[in-house]
Scaffold this active site. Sequence first.
Site, short mmCIF file in Angstrom:
data_model
loop_
_atom_site.label_atom_id
_atom_site.label_comp_id
_atom_site.label_asym_id
_atom_site.label_seq_id
_atom_site.Cartn_x
_atom_site.Cartn_y
_atom_site.Cartn_z
N TYR A 18 33.03 75.82 59.39
CA TYR A 18 32.41 76.83 58.63
C TYR A 18 31.07 77.47 59.41
CZ TYR A 18 29.42 78.61 54.84
OH TYR A 18 28.39 79.43 54.04
N SER A 76 25.17 82.55 57.16
CA SER A 76 24.60 81.28 56.41
C SER A 76 23.50 80.52 57.10
CB SER A 76 25.63 80.33 56.09
OG SER A 76 25.51 79.31 55.78
#
Length: 267
Positions: free
Chosen positions: A155, A142
């Site tokens: 995350y 990400s």
Amino acid sequence: MKVLGKTIVVTGAGSGIGRELSIQLLRKNANVVGVDIHENALAETQKLAGVGNDRFKGFVLDISDKTKADALPDAVIKHFGVVDGIINNAGIIQKFIHVNDLNFEDISRVMNVNFYGTLFLTKAFLPHFLLRPEAHVVNISSMGGFIPFPGQTIYGAAKAAVKLLTEGLYAELKDTNVRVTVVHPGAIATNITENSGLGKPKIDPDKPQSKMALSAPKAAEIIIKGIENDKYRVLVGKDARILDILYRISPRMATNFIGKMMKKVAM
């Protein structure tokens, strides 16, 4: 690795980037093993692709369950005969709160799905990939895996672990027949927030409420192109490319910039 005629596992195939990856791979005459926790979503992906079980086979699986992950390769090979690659795309985000307020149950869930799920399936399939003339491991990290987003710290930590896992695999496998690619998507128009059990999106490093968000089909196209060109690293979206440069120039400045942007979105 050219995808024509290959059998490729795609996790999170029931929606978003995973669905688009599956459909586009099938259009390029690859066979797809769709993995998702939602059976109906897998069926919808197959319906949209317009192919039979000889081209697309769905497997309902919680990727954080190691026992079930270990059993998947045999089931795939039983159906297709071979397996040539995996795109570890499935992932969830955390609640939009700081680490101090995040409980360990939520922390474990995010780490188990994003990091351990990727690791379990990579380990499960790698021995089979090493027996193929060529194979490919693609792990979706990400933008949050290389630059911190306040309120998505765990995350980001999980996706940073995916980044280093993938880069380490590249170093270990570079003299073998297995290619390895890490992907860093920026803002992509998907339903990751709802799929993570967090309801409608509010702030999301992978889906901000912005017209700049890249479409899932375009993101899938970029990722597949990266696979076919044996890319070491793929940045998906203008925002990911810009933030990558900014973070290389000054990590502190980039971190402060993201913090200000996240506060604006939260207002």
